[in-house]
Structure formats: C-alpha cells, structure tokens
Write an enzyme that holds these catalytic residues in place. Structure first.
Site, short mmCIF file in Angstrom:
data_model
loop_
_atom_site.label_atom_id
_atom_site.label_comp_id
_atom_site.label_asym_id
_atom_site.label_seq_id
_atom_site.Cartn_x
_atom_site.Cartn_y
_atom_site.Cartn_z
N ARG A 36 36.44 52.83 46.47
CA ARG A 36 35.88 52.24 48.03
C ARG A 36 34.25 51.80 47.67
NH1 ARG A 36 36.80 56.68 52.54
NH2 ARG A 36 36.46 58.13 50.47
N ARG A 71 30.67 52.10 48.15
CA ARG A 71 29.79 53.12 48.67
C ARG A 71 28.71 52.52 49.47
NH1 ARG A 71 29.23 55.97 42.64
NH2 ARG A 71 31.22 57.10 42.60
N GLY A 128 35.37 62.91 41.70
CA GLY A 128 35.58 61.83 40.74
C GLY A 128 34.33 61.84 39.64
N HIS A 129 34.61 62.19 38.80
CA HIS A 129 33.46 62.36 37.77
C HIS A 129 33.40 61.26 36.63
CE1 HIS A 129 31.92 66.96 38.63
NE2 HIS A 129 32.04 65.93 39.72
N THR A 177 38.79 56.36 45.12
CA THR A 177 39.26 55.51 45.82
C THR A 177 38.86 54.16 45.62
OG1 THR A 177 37.61 55.83 47.27
CG2 THR A 177 39.47 57.23 47.79
N GLN A 204 31.75 67.07 45.22
CA GLN A 204 30.97 66.48 46.33
C GLN A 204 29.44 66.99 46.47
OE1 GLN A 204 34.39 68.47 47.04
NE2 GLN A 204 35.06 66.58 46.45
N ASP A 209 28.75 62.26 44.42
CA ASP A 209 28.68 60.90 43.59
C ASP A 209 27.09 60.88 43.10
OD1 ASP A 209 31.28 60.18 44.15
OD2 ASP A 209 30.29 59.11 46.05
N GLY A 240 25.92 62.05 40.24
CA GLY A 240 26.20 61.87 38.80
C GLY A 240 25.86 63.21 38.22
N LYS A 241 26.71 64.31 38.89
CA LYS A 241 26.78 65.72 38.16
C LYS A 241 27.48 65.63 36.91
CE LYS A 241 28.74 67.14 42.25
NZ LYS A 241 28.49 65.58 43.27
N GLY A 242 28.39 64.65 37.02
CA GLY A 242 29.41 64.61 35.77
C GLY A 242 28.68 64.48 34.61
#
Ligand code: IMP
Length: 467
Positions: A337, A339, A76-77, A335, A258, A49, A51-53
């Site tokens: 959820r 973080r 999830g990106h 999900t 990931q 998470d 911020g690779k996307g």
C-alpha cells in the site's frame, strides 16, 4: 507433551564472538567484572516503518542474539545488503548476520508464512539454523486471516486498514484463552483436537456472520502437519535461552515491530495494532525481567509515514506528499500500500521518548529531505479550544482535531551521499538534527542517509550506540 529446551545459545555465541567485527572488546570479557549484560531494545517511535530492520541488521553484527518481542507477519522489514534486498516478516533481521534469532512469546506466528520465509532465506544462501521460536507464541490460523478481512469489509468506511494478516483475531483468541500455541505443533494429536474444538465455533462465525466458506478439519490438519515438520526443530524455551545468554555476558537485541503510535494501550486507538510495540513490552514479550534492559533506542524517520486509517496531524496535503513518497519509496513491505506521508511531528516524538524511556534516538532517511528548500517541523498542536500544547493529547477527540503548528527549518538541497561523519553533513542538515535533539532532550546516536547498511553517520561513534 514433548519437552523442549533447545536453547542452543552457548557454543554458537562463543564461536560467533570470535569473529566479531570492528575490534570492540567482547562482552564476555567485560561481563566477568560487570556481571550479566543488559539488553538493548530497538523500538519504532512513530507509526511503524521507521527503518528498524536496517538498524537491527547493523547492530546485530556486534550482537549475539536478536529477538522479536511482539507482532507477526504484519511487520515487514526491508534490508538492503550488498545490493540485494531482503524483506522479512517473522524472522528478526539478525538472521542475515548469522545470529541466534528468537521469535518471542509475545509474537503471533503464521506457520505457512514462517515456513515460506525460512525456505526463501535458505534458497538465497542465508542459513536459518539459528532461528528459535517460543513455544508460548500463538499461531495465526486460517480463520484468523479470514475473519480479519471479513471484519474490515463489514466495517466499510470505519475500517482500521489492517494488513489483513489475521493479527487482531489471533491476539483476541489469545486474550480469550482459546488460542492455539506454537508448542501445540509438537504433538499432532493435540493439534488436531485443538483444530476440532476451534472449528466447531469458528466455522459458525465464518459462515453465519461473515458469509465465508467453513474450514475442513482434515485438510487443515494435513496442511499444518507439513508446516509442523519443518518448524518443530526450531521450537524452544526462548525465555531460558535469552536469560542464559544475558548471564553469559552476551549481547542481546530486542527488536520491536510496528511502532509506538500503533501500541494497543497507548497508541492512536482504535487505529492501532493488537499488541504492544512499546519498549516496556519487550521484557514480557521475550520472557525476561525489565531490570535486564537498560538501553532503548527509538527509531524515527526524519519525516513521518502511516499506513492504514486514523488521524495523522502532520500529513502533507498537496503534491509534496507525492514527492516525499517517491523519494522515500514509501510503499508497504507487507501490503504494497501507498504510505501516507507527513512532516516530522515532535509532539508525537516527545510522547514516544516518554512512553519508551528512550535513551537515544536513531533518525532514518534524512537523505529523503535533501530535495526540500524549507522543511516544516511540528513542535506544537493547536487544540479545538484554541490552546497550544507540546504534549500529546490524552483524549482521542483532541488528537483527532489537533492542528499542527510548524517551525520552518532551512533545507540543504544537496546530496548526503558519501557522508561518513557528522562533519560531512551540510550545516543545515546538522541544524535539523540538533533541533530535534534539543526539542526532545534526547541524543541522536545514529543518522541513516541511505538504504544500505553502511550509509549511516554515528555522531558519537558506532561503538557507543549500544554501549
Ligand atoms: P494489523 O496489525 O494488521 O491489525 O493492522 C492494524 C494497523 O497497524 C493498521 O493501520 C496497519 O496498517 C498498521 N500496521 C500493522 N503493521 C504495521 C507495520 O509493520 N508498519 C506500519 N503499519 C503497520
């Protein structure tokens, strides 16, 4: 078995290069002198998470092929483009720039979710014609998803906090050599046989061990055939495709899912994912040699987040955690959820620099820290024996009991909106970045200061990031 080559790289890439934005010299020209272009890896430097996307989306504009090398729909990106938000799970972020997008052999693919993602993109006007899925990638089957959830329930307090997408069980079957692969969807007969063989064992496991309803071969085969019809044209020899692209001097991005600390071999085991996000795995995950890679961009948030269970030394205790979560909108893409949020951990980040052979660092979400007058940064861990170390502990128990030793850096308490160059950043924000650079011994090549693709500062110029 029907043959599949379906590389489809050459003409597409040539026409894409003609429309290259930004005025950089096409790599095909340079490559005539330099030989094949090396590939660039983009790897998460924390617990995912990071911020690779957004970074892949940005760099994809000046690339020809974008590949995912591991993981599955646990990733999830989130990408914000012209005010529109896209959430991608399987498909590399380059799809939004119309690039050839490869789902590599190291990935696990949930066929139903992939079809839904492709259809969703098409409905929003994004062509998915450039998606190629490796025939060697493994399929996530409904029993994997059921077993993932059931195992987590059984573990109770000891659970890993997985995304419950069937990732661990699918990779376990791959290692046990009983997995079903993407290429199996090319032949309905073979696929059905594999379902029969698998269900003979999996149904016993589901019923007896996990008290879950067994699966029915007929119904499963029908459901999967619907997906297969949609996915067959995308199945390709993606190793060959990427090799050809590199030989032709095209620019290839290898996108990890990931992050470093979730790596199966080097992460915070057992609270890890079941694949290898590390840059070194990009070569095997895509099917090229390691000598083809010469740039590794690590992506880290200016703070840290983690979802799921497991140790997290710099996790913030108290109301400031909620503040970081709200300001950074830190809720899981996959999900939903919450973080867990913590201050920047330079011990863990130094470890990530080492494990990935990082050539430069991308620091994301610096704007989220604008609200704080003082910003703690962890530079060392205090171990149970009272010693302090700047190296990531090799032993799990040391890491579980490590206490962060912080240095406090001054905040800037002003918005970073509109910052386009390093000089536009307040002095304290520049100081934060150079503290990180000095501590890690790695240059920060990009700083992200907002969700949109344009909201980045490239201290040495955008062209130099993946040069
Ligand atoms: P799994 O990959 O679903 O098996 O989950 C294993 C661990 O990795 C859990 O702690 C998850 O929360 C975490 N994880 C998996 N994918 C991601 C991701 O894309 N971002 C952050 N954490 C992830």
């Amino acid at each position: 078995m029907p043959a599949f080559e379906n590389t489809g790289a050459t003409e597409d890439a040539a026409s894409r290069r003609r429309g290259r934005p930004g005025g950089t010299r096409p790599h095909s020209e340079r490559s005539s002198k330099l030989g094949p272009m090396p590939a660039t890896v983009i790897v998460g430097a924390q617990w995912g998470d990071e911020g690779k996307g957004k970074i892949v989306d940005l760099l994809a504009q000046d690339s020809d092929v974008v590949c995912r090398y591991q993981g599955g729909p646990n990733a999830g990106h989130t990408i914000v483009r012209d005010g529109e938000t896209f959430k991608l799970h399987h498909v590399p972020s380059g799809i939004l720039s119309g690039k050839l997008c490869v789902v590599g052999a190291g990935c696990v693919v949930d066929p139903g979710l992939l079809v839904a993602e492709l259809d969703g993109l098409e409905e929003r006007g994004v062509s998915t014609a450039g998606v190629r899925v490796s025939g060697n990638a493994h399929l996530i089957m409904p029993w994997h998803v059921a077993i993932d959830s059931a195992s987590e329930r059984r573990l109770g307090k000891l659970q890993i906090g997985t995304t419950r997408r069937g990732i661990g069980p699918a990779y376990a079957d791959k290692a046990a050599r009983i997995g079903i692969r993407v290429q199996d969807i090319l032949d309905p007969k073979i696929l059905r046989q594999k379902f029969e063989t698998a269900l003979a064992e999996k149904n016993v496991l589901l019923e007896r061990m996990h008290s879950v309803e067994p699966l029915e071969v007929e119904e499963l085969a029908e459901r999967m055939e619907e997906c297969a019809v949609r996915l067959r044209p995308s199945v390709a020899d993606t190793s060959l495709l990427v090799d050809r692209a590199l030989r032709e001097g095209q620019r290839v991005l290898l996108e990890g899912a990931q992050g470093t600390l979730l790596d199966l071999d080097h992460g915070t085991y057992p609270f890890v994912t079941s694949s290898n996000p590390l840059a070194g795995a990009a070569a095997t995950g895509v099917g090229i040699g390691p000598t083809r890679i010469d740039r590794v961009l690590g992506v880290a948030k200016a703070y840290v987040t983690r979802v799921g269970e497991g140790p997290f030394p710099t996790e913030i205790q108290g109301p400031e955690e909620e503040r970081v979560r709200d300001l950074g909108a830190e809720y899981g893409t996959t999900t939903g959820r919450e973080r867990r949020c913590g201050w920047l951990d330079l011990v863990a980040l130094r470890f990530a620099v080492r494990l990935n052979g990082m050539t430069s660092l991308v620091l994301t979400k610096l704007d989220v820290l604008s609200a704080f007058a003082e910003i703690p940064v962890c530079t060392r861990y205090r171990l149970p024996d009272g010693t302090e170390t700047a190296e990531f502990p090799a032993h799990q128990s040391d890491f579980h009991h490590a206490e962060p030793v912080y240095e406090s850096l001054p905040g800037w308490r002003t918005t970073l909106d509109g910052a386009e160059s390093l000089a536009d950043l307040p002095a304290a924000a520049r100081g934060y970045v150079s503290f990180v650079e000095k501590w890690l011994g790695v240059e920060v090549s990009l700083i992200s200061v907002g969700a949109e693709r344009e909201r980045v500062v490239a201290p040495h110029g955008l062209a130099s990031v993946a040069e």
